[in-house]
Design an enzyme around this catalytic site. Structure first.
Site, short mmCIF file in Angstrom:
data_model
loop_
_atom_site.label_atom_id
_atom_site.label_comp_id
_atom_site.label_asym_id
_atom_site.label_seq_id
_atom_site.Cartn_x
_atom_site.Cartn_y
_atom_site.Cartn_z
CB THR A 197 -27.25 22.16 -3.41
OG1 THR A 197 -26.77 20.93 -3.14
CG2 THR A 197 -26.50 23.07 -2.80
NE ARG A 225 -20.23 13.44 -1.84
CZ ARG A 225 -21.00 14.56 -2.19
NH1 ARG A 225 -22.09 15.08 -1.44
NH2 ARG A 225 -20.63 15.26 -3.15
N GLY A 227 -19.71 16.87 0.37
CA GLY A 227 -19.35 17.29 -0.76
C GLY A 227 -18.90 18.72 -0.50
CG ASP A 228 -20.09 21.85 -3.33
OD1 ASP A 228 -20.79 20.77 -3.38
OD2 ASP A 228 -20.30 22.81 -3.81
CB THR A 248 -25.33 23.78 -7.19
OG1 THR A 248 -26.34 22.50 -7.06
CG2 THR A 248 -25.65 24.22 -8.48
N GLY A 249 -23.85 21.32 -7.79
CA GLY A 249 -23.28 20.18 -8.60
C GLY A 249 -22.37 19.13 -7.82
N GLY A 251 -19.93 18.05 -5.95
CA GLY A 251 -18.89 18.58 -5.07
C GLY A 251 -17.83 18.16 -5.03
N1 ASP Z 1 -22.75 20.16 -4.37
C1 ASP Z 1 -23.74 19.11 -3.68
C2 ASP Z 1 -22.85 18.22 -3.15
O1 ASP Z 1 -21.89 17.67 -3.82
C3 ASP Z 1 -24.88 18.54 -4.63
C4 ASP Z 1 -25.74 19.31 -5.17
O2 ASP Z 1 -25.35 20.71 -5.49
O3 ASP Z 1 -26.72 19.08 -5.91
O4 ASP Z 1 -22.92 17.57 -2.07
#
Ligand code: ASP
Length: 337
Positions: A197, A225, A227-228, A248-249, A251
């Site tokens: 991301t 799916r 994410g956030d 990020t991370g 989600g």
């Molecule tokens: N936040 C993103 C998701 O969950 C993934 C990421 O930040 O690497 O889709």
């Protein structure tokens, strides 16, 4: 351990301690400024800075900044990224301006610049969010070319590798095991990305804030799916009176706490960007308990004074900060575990 102890000590001091420190005003407001997640943020910031330094609008800066990352075919963001577990790359993005206008697209296929489609949703429809086929149809009607339904060579290799076990195990925290130092994210030896991301928030010379967030989501995710990242208040939030934040991370865990909205609200209460991000991370850790060690989440934020900060669950997250021609640098995110 030291971090954990310090976290507990600070936690026991409560909000008033944070509020006190946040009232120490910086010498002068720093603007324009742009910050973005991960090392890919360096290149993205350069494009955003070109706009900001010439008096351009933060909204244009955050769109054009992350387009750099979306364009890079050998990247974890955009059409070169890893597919879902059915073999299709699906993209999510959102954008928000200083008037609380916002637009978002999710589960979008075969379009190179989801962030620009999100901006069109914001500017040309009465809606905030379009998904899937409808989002693609809108993009095409707006003149975005439909790209070939084809994986990049690297993504194909990595998908074929994943198919051998077809193990559905979200791997978000891989930057923990091997940190990339490349200006554009690179694939790890096992074929995975170090992250998926880019989120960017900026304040322009007028003092107006905007933000953007774009992603291919979790590698080999279930089809459909989200994410956030495309969700306003989770992956991105902007309040022109207060500040802006992006995430990020993993989600799912950002959504659970309405992460970036929380960060902005904490800044409204007087916390600095760094402490607001920290509080949000602490909340995830509290909810996840022992499982917090298995995930990574990072938040970054700026406030109206041009102060910036970031925090993450565990070591390995960084973000890029730019506020002058010769000031575009990476900052290691402070972490709790
Ligand atoms: N936040 C993103 C998701 O969950 C993934 C990421 O930040 O690497 O889709």
């Amino acid at each position: 351990m030291l971090h954990r102890r310090r976290f507990l000590q600070l936690g026991s001091l409560g909000l008033s301690a944070f509020s006190f420190s946040s009232f120490r005003m910086p010498a002068a407001s720093r603007k324009p400024i742009v910050i973005s997640t991960w090392d890919a943020g360096i290149e993205a910031n350069k494009a955003a800075w070109k706009i900001l330094r010439n008096g351009g609008r933060a909204l244009d800066a955050v769109e054009q900044g992350v387009m750099v990352t979306e364009s890079s075919l050998n990247c974890c963001v955009g059409l070169g990224a890893n597919p879902d577990r059915d073999g299709h790359v699906t993209l999510d993005a959102c954008i928000m301006d200083e008037h609380a206008n916002c637009g978002s697209v999710a589960f979008l296929e075969r379009i190179k610049h989801p962030v620009s489609v999100a901006r069109r949703v914001m500017e040309k429809t009465p809606h905030v969010m379009l998904v899937g086929e409808g989002a693609q149809q809108f993009a095409v009607a707006e003149g975005f070319p439909l790209e070939p339904d084809k994986l990049s060579d690297d993504a194909k290799k990595s998908y074929e590798n994943w198919l051998k076990k077809s193990e559905y195990k979200p791997v978000i925290n891989i930057e923990n095991s091997k940190k990339s130092t490349a200006a554009v994210p690179t694939r790890l030896e096992n074929g995975d990305w170090n992250h998926d991301t880019i989120g960017m928030v900026a304040m322009d010379a007028e003092g107006n804030l905007s933000g953007s967030c774009t992603t291919s989501g979790m590698a080999f995710k279930m089809r459909g799916r989200l994410g956030d990242s495309p969700i306003i208040g989770a992956g991105l939030y902007v309040d022109n009176e207060v500040g802006a934040a992006t995430a990020t991370g993993q989600g799912e865990d950002v959504i659970r706490i309405c992460g970036t909205h929380l960060v902005v609200e904490l800044m409204r209460q007087g916390l600095s960007p760094e402490n607001a991000c920290k509080k949000a991370v602490e909340r995830i850790i509290k909810i996840k308990g022992a499982k917090a060690k298995e995930i990574q989440v990072g938040f970054i934020a700026i406030n109206k004074r041009g102060e910036y900060g970031g925090y993450c669950i565990q070591k390995g997250f960084n973000f890029a900060v730019c506020y002058a021609d010769d000031k575009n640098f990476l900052v290691d995110g402070k972490y709790i575990l």
